[in-house]
Write an enzyme that holds these catalytic residues in place. Structure first.
Site, PDB file in Angstrom:
ATOM      1  N   ARG A   6       4.344  -8.292 -11.881  1.00 47.22           N
ATOM      2  CA  ARG A   6       4.541  -6.872 -11.626  1.00 47.22           C
ATOM      3  C   ARG A   6       5.477  -6.333 -12.705  1.00 47.22           C
ATOM      4  NH1 ARG A   6       5.404  -3.851  -6.694  1.00 47.22           N
ATOM      5  NH2 ARG A   6       5.372  -1.647  -7.301  1.00 47.22           N
TER       6      ARG A   6
ATOM      7  N   ARG B 112       9.565  -7.347 -12.686  1.00 50.99           N
ATOM      8  CA  ARG B 112      10.188  -6.944 -11.444  1.00 50.99           C
ATOM      9  C   ARG B 112      11.571  -7.539 -11.278  1.00 50.99           C
ATOM     10  NH1 ARG B 112       8.278  -8.801  -5.791  1.00 50.99           N
ATOM     11  NH2 ARG B 112      10.272  -9.785  -5.933  1.00 50.99           N
TER      12      ARG B 112
ATOM     13  N   GLU C 199      -6.405  -1.173  -2.740  1.00 54.17           N
ATOM     14  CA  GLU C 199      -6.567  -1.750  -4.080  1.00 54.17           C
ATOM     15  C   GLU C 199      -6.508  -3.260  -3.941  1.00 54.17           C
ATOM     16  OE1 GLU C 199      -3.603  -0.264  -7.014  1.00 54.17           O
ATOM     17  OE2 GLU C 199      -3.170   1.209  -5.461  1.00 54.17           O
TER      18      GLU C 199
ATOM     19  N   GLU D  74       0.455  -4.244 -13.157  1.00 52.02           N
ATOM     20  CA  GLU D  74       0.483  -5.701 -13.075  1.00 52.02           C
ATOM     21  C   GLU D  74       0.024  -6.273 -14.404  1.00 52.02           C
ATOM     22  OE1 GLU D  74       1.132  -6.785  -9.797  1.00 52.02           O
ATOM     23  OE2 GLU D  74       1.103  -8.945 -10.143  1.00 52.02           O
TER      24      GLU D  74
ATOM     25  N   LYS E 296      -4.846  -6.748  -4.480  1.00 48.23           N
ATOM     26  CA  LYS E 296      -3.482  -7.198  -4.732  1.00 48.23           C
ATOM     27  C   LYS E 296      -3.560  -8.252  -5.816  1.00 48.23           C
ATOM     28  CE  LYS E 296       0.685  -9.068  -2.743  1.00 48.23           C
ATOM     29  NZ  LYS E 296       0.982  -9.643  -4.051  1.00 48.23           N
TER      30      LYS E 296
ATOM     31  N   LYS F 138       1.037  -4.977   2.168  1.00 46.75           N
ATOM     32  CA  LYS F 138       0.182  -5.962   1.512  1.00 46.75           C
ATOM     33  C   LYS F 138      -0.540  -6.758   2.584  1.00 46.75           C
ATOM     34  CE  LYS F 138       4.097  -9.099   0.673  1.00 46.75           C
ATOM     35  NZ  LYS F 138       4.948  -9.691  -0.371  1.00 46.75           N
TER      36      LYS F 138
END
Lengths: 383, 548
Positions: free
Chosen positions: B251, B266, B244, B294, B246, B416
């Site tokens: 977040r 987050r 996906e 996100e 980033k 990531k």
């Protein structure tokens, strides 16, 4: 005299312009009339007596306050220092034309009266009193006011002008009594021993290491030292300066020694060893750093020390204030350290003061640690 | 060995225990030493203090009730120093709380060495103080300074000024707790998340087996990825992996329970109020659901540069104009709870399937499924990754299709894979002393690019050099500073560095006209003279390409 003091005031307004001239060592006091001591690009200079104090470049006659390498530099033709400083200079500078005197023994140099007085910083460290035509200056070198039992007791000397260091010239720097710090060091060692760990103590080889040894010997005889500390230790012991039994016997760490040798032992090492692979040999160990900079938490964390012992060979803030006051000086020049802060504070307290740029303060504790000599030199040559 | 300076015979008081813990965590260099210190604290502290400690260690700080300048003034006054000297001290220490702790005299009014009051007593006193007048506050603070030890004063000040932070992860605290109480660490992590008030919650309510019923807003701990260090080829079969984009936003978890919508960041801040446009979601989302996603500025399905949204965050009230210019959407990544069932143990591909169905049913423009990138080989994905900036993403996320939704930062299943940052060569022009580990060292620098004969400062950067390099630059600054403006030194423009950054935006608050995102030092360019650094025009070109 008045124009010099005006110059001090101008300093504040034209700080920027003056600092732009920072390589000119006479920047703070520009004056055609010479003072008893002049601030030159080679160091503090007494023209009447034609001698320098702790020069950083080779000169004809150098008066040396103490044996640390930023104060005692190579290349001069004649050196004058205290008896106790001689073995240190011989170790570090080799054979030279040395003359030594004791404390409070005045000598005459070209009509200038000069005497040394205990500064309490390290073994042999001295303040220099210079008198000419009734005018008296005292140059502190490095000093501390607490009696550490080794370095001699700091003697306040009356003078008109006092040149003081300012390594720890901020009020956040306040030291505990040596006895209290020593008992902390001893408890720490005992604690490490009960956890099966060696205790590695970082202390500068000249001054701090000897002080620390006196604390350590009370709890163990199993003491090792890095070569730099060991050499200095031997030099001082062989010179017969220190009273019998003041320092314990220590063993030099050599590569052949098996790892087990160091189990539960104490190892004294200079700051340069602290991040080197050399230290791995003592694993498992706990690392304790002895330095005035340990007063601030961030410094201790930065060095990854397990314990920081706030032990310094310099004055703390109250010590500096007491010392300045005790001289009764009307005028104070502040060198290496927090010179702008300390001189401003003195000015506001009614004592005329100005900051002086010198090349002292590159040694160990004064140089806010970190810098191995290599990196310092590298940056210096990059300029 | 925790505290060599405080050997007392009495049992330590709550504040003393807490201050020792903070000190130990600050000086211990090894993880298990820190863990031990935490366990020791949890075994010794009383329940009420433990609750506050958990709250403080998970970012629940009492609000600031008094300004730092007041605290500074009172301290300077108390110890009889001019304010400028206090400030010089502060710039060297780099931390206000510590500066005060170092200046207050060691002699204490608490002469008989009785144990200090509890942590909760102080924190609750802070809450009371909110309603007190300045004289009452001052008296309380001065009295506390007089009776507390230096380490306690440090912590007291940190709490008082709401600047308390601690260098251990929440995970580590959770692990320490799970060693003492019979609960899984993932359960503990969940219990201590969300909306609970430490002044009304008891330790047993917080962590007993039975509780955890009341709070409907409670989010799950986020699953975080490490950066991939090796070539992705090492991950094996591409069919096992989902790729996906980033996204570079906030977040968050979107929770709807009992008919109410909660948006968590987050950092575990409840930020529902900041996004009025999500009210539609509150209506349309099915109840008892938790989505991980996100929060991004989105217009017509296109993700905008994050700078657009940044202007809106931090404002108390969002204006209508801001809502139009920076509309916020959610790109959904994952489904953690559905119909009140925790489905984190299901494999990702199943969770994803159910998420897709829900997003499509809900059908509101604010909620989109974060698209999956179609790829057949790692080589192909490498090519695609290079186009990340075109869609305002900062790289690619790789997730194993069979992975459960784990707790905290874990290796193995999620990675990531960020794009290389933008970079520019610049010269250091100002320096300032740092804080914390960098106290009394010049480590905070300002950099400039060339504009003809002039140097134009355009960014600050604090990180990226090794300790040794920082020491070298510090030494350079001390020898080459030209002027001094308060704590800032002007430095001879000579040291050249490569500055890396994640994004660039136009800014009228900066002389250079640009603002960088996450600037840091990536390289010391010993090889480059000042004459060869980048120019203001280079920056402007970058702004044109990447700043839109």
């Amino acid at each position: 005299m008045e124009s010099k003091l005006q110059c001090i005031d101008v300093r504040r307004e034209a700080l920027g312009r003056q600092l732009a001239l920072f390589h000119d060592s006479r920047l703070t006091i520009h004056d055609s009339t010479t003072m008893l001591i002049d601030f030159t690009d080679k160091g503090l200079y007494c023209s009447a007596g034609n001698f320098y104090l702790d020069p950083w470049k080779p000169v004809e006659k150098a008066v040396i306050t103490h044996g640390h390498s930023d104060h005692a530099r190579w290349g001069s033709q004649q050196y004058l220092c205290h008896h106790y400083t001689l073995p240190i200079l011989k170790l570090r500078l080799g054979e030279n034309n040395y003359q030594t005197i004791g404390w409070n023994e005045a000598i005459d140099i070209n009509g200038v009266k000069l005497s040394l007085h205990p500064a309490g910083h390290i073994i042999g460290s001295s303040q220099v009193r210079v008198e000419h035509k009734g005018e008296v200056w005292v140059i502190s070198g490095d000093y501390k006011t607490e009696n550490d039992g080794i370095s001699g007791v700091f003697e306040p000397v009356k003078c008109h002008t006092f040149v003081t260091e300012s390594t720890f010239g901020l009020p956040i720097y306040k030291w505990k009594q040596q006895s209290e710090i020593f008992s902390n060091i001893r408890n720490w060692i005992l604690d490490n021993q009960s956890n099966g760990k060696a205790s590695v103590l970082i202390a500068y080889s000249l001054g701090k290491a000897q002080r620390v040894l006196r604390a350590v010997k009370e709890v163990t005889g199993n003491i090792f030292a890095h070569g730099a500390v060991y050499n200095m230790h031997q030099t001082l012991t062989n010179a017969g300066i220190l009273a019998e039994g003041m320092l314990p016997e220590i063993k030099r760490v050599v590569p052949e020694m098996p790892k087990e040798t160091f189990r539960n032992a104490v190892i004294i090492a200079p700051p340069s060893a602290e991040s080197s692979p050399w230290i791995k040999k003592f694993t498992p160990y706990s690392l304790g750093i002895c330095s005035g900079w340990m007063r601030v938490r961030g410094n201790q964390r930065r060095k990854n020390a397990d314990e920081g012992f706030v032990l310094s060979d310099h004055c703390d803030w109250p010590g500096l204030l007491t010392a300045v006051e005790a001289t009764g000086a009307q005028r104070v020049f502040v060198t290496h350290g927090f010179q702008s802060v300390f001189s401003r504070y003195l000015n506001e307290a009614g004592i005329e003061a100005a900051e002086i740029k010198t090349e002292y303060g590159t040694e160990e504790e004064e140089a806010v640690q970190e810098l191995t000599n290599n990196t310092a030199e590298q940056v210096a040559t990059d300029e | 060995m925790n505290d060599v300076t405080q050997h007392t015979n009495t049992t330590p008081g709550g504040m003393q225990l807490f201050a020792s813990l903070v000190y130990d965590l600050g000086t211990h260099t090894k993880t298990n030493e820190k863990l031990e210190a935490l366990i020791k604290y949890f075994s010794a502290a009383d329940d009420k203090d433990k609750v506050w400690m958990i709250a403080l260690f998970s970012g629940r700080r009492p609000r600031r009730t008094i300004s730092p300048s007041k605290i500074a003034t009172w301290c300077a006054e108390l110890v009889g120093l001019p304010l400028w000297l206090f400030e010089e001290s502060y710039h060297t220490v780099g931390d206000l709380s510590e500066t005060i702790a170092l200046l207050i005299p060691e002699e204490k009014t608490n002469e008989n060495n009785s144990p200090s009051r509890s942590l909760s007593w102080y924190v609750e006193k802070f809450l009371e103080l909110e309603k007190s007048d300045e004289q009452q506050k001052k008296k309380f603070i001065l009295d506390s300074w007089a009776e507390l030890s230096a380490r306690e004063i440090f912590v007291f000040n940190k709490l008082l000024s709401s600047t308390f932070r601690v260098g251990v992860s929440q995970n580590m605290m959770v692990n320490a707790l799970s060693k003492l109480i019979k609960l899984e660490s993932s359960v503990i992590a969940h219990r201590i998340s969300g909306n609970w008030d430490p002044s009304t919650t008891s330790f047993s309510e917080l962590l007993s087996e039975e509780s955890s019923v009341a709070d409907h807003s409670k989010p799950y701990p986020f699953y975080l990825a490490y950066a991939i260090e090796d070539d992705p080829e090492t991950l094996g079969d591409t069919n096992e992996w989902q790729a996906e984009w980033k996204w570079d936003g906030i977040r968050g978890q979107i929770i709807k329970r009992n008919g109410t919508l909660f948006v968590w960041s987050r950092g575990e801040d409840l930020i529902t109020e900041k996004f009025p446009e999500y009210h539609l979601l509150a209506e349309k989302l099915p109840d008892k659901i938790v989505i991980d996603g996100e929060i991004l500025p989105v217009k017509n399905g296109q993700v905008l540069n994050f700078n657009v949204l940044q202007t809106r965050i931090g404002r108390k009230n969002v204006t209508k104009k801001q809502l139009e210019e920076a509309p916020a959407g959610i790109f959904a990544y994952d489904l953690l709870e559905v119909d009140g069932q925790d489905i984190r143990e299901l494999p990702l591909h199943e969770r994803r399937q159910r998420l897709a169905a829900i997003v499509s049913d809900v059908n509101v423009p604010q909620l989109m499924l974060s698209p999956v990138i179609d790829f057949h080989s790692w080589g192909q994905l490498k090519e695609i990754r290079l186009t990340s900036r075109d869609v305002n993403s900062e790289g690619i996320m790789l997730k194993r299709k069979s992975s459960p939704y784990q707790v905290g930062r874990k290796r193995g299943d999620w990675w990531k894979w960020k794009i290389d940052p933008l970079a520019i060569d610049a010269v250091m022009v100002y320096a300032q002393k740092g804080a914390g580990r960098r106290s009394n060292l010049y480590t905070d620098y300002t950099f400039a690019v060339r504009d003809g004969e002039k140097l134009i400062p355009f960014t600050k950067a604090y990180s990226g050099l090794t300790d040794k390099e920082f020491a070298q630059v510090d030494n350079f600054v001390k020898r080459n500073s030209l002027e001094k403006f308060g704590p800032v030194r002007t430095v001879k423009p000579e040291l050249v560095f490569e500055i890396a950054f994640e994004g660039i935006a136009a800014s009228n608050r900066h002389k250079s006209g640009v603002a960088l995102r996450f600037p840091r030092i990536s390289k010391w360019r010993h090889d480059k003279p000042v004459s060869e650094i980048n120019t203001l025009d280079d920056l402007k070109k970058m702004l044109e390409i990447y700043g839109k």
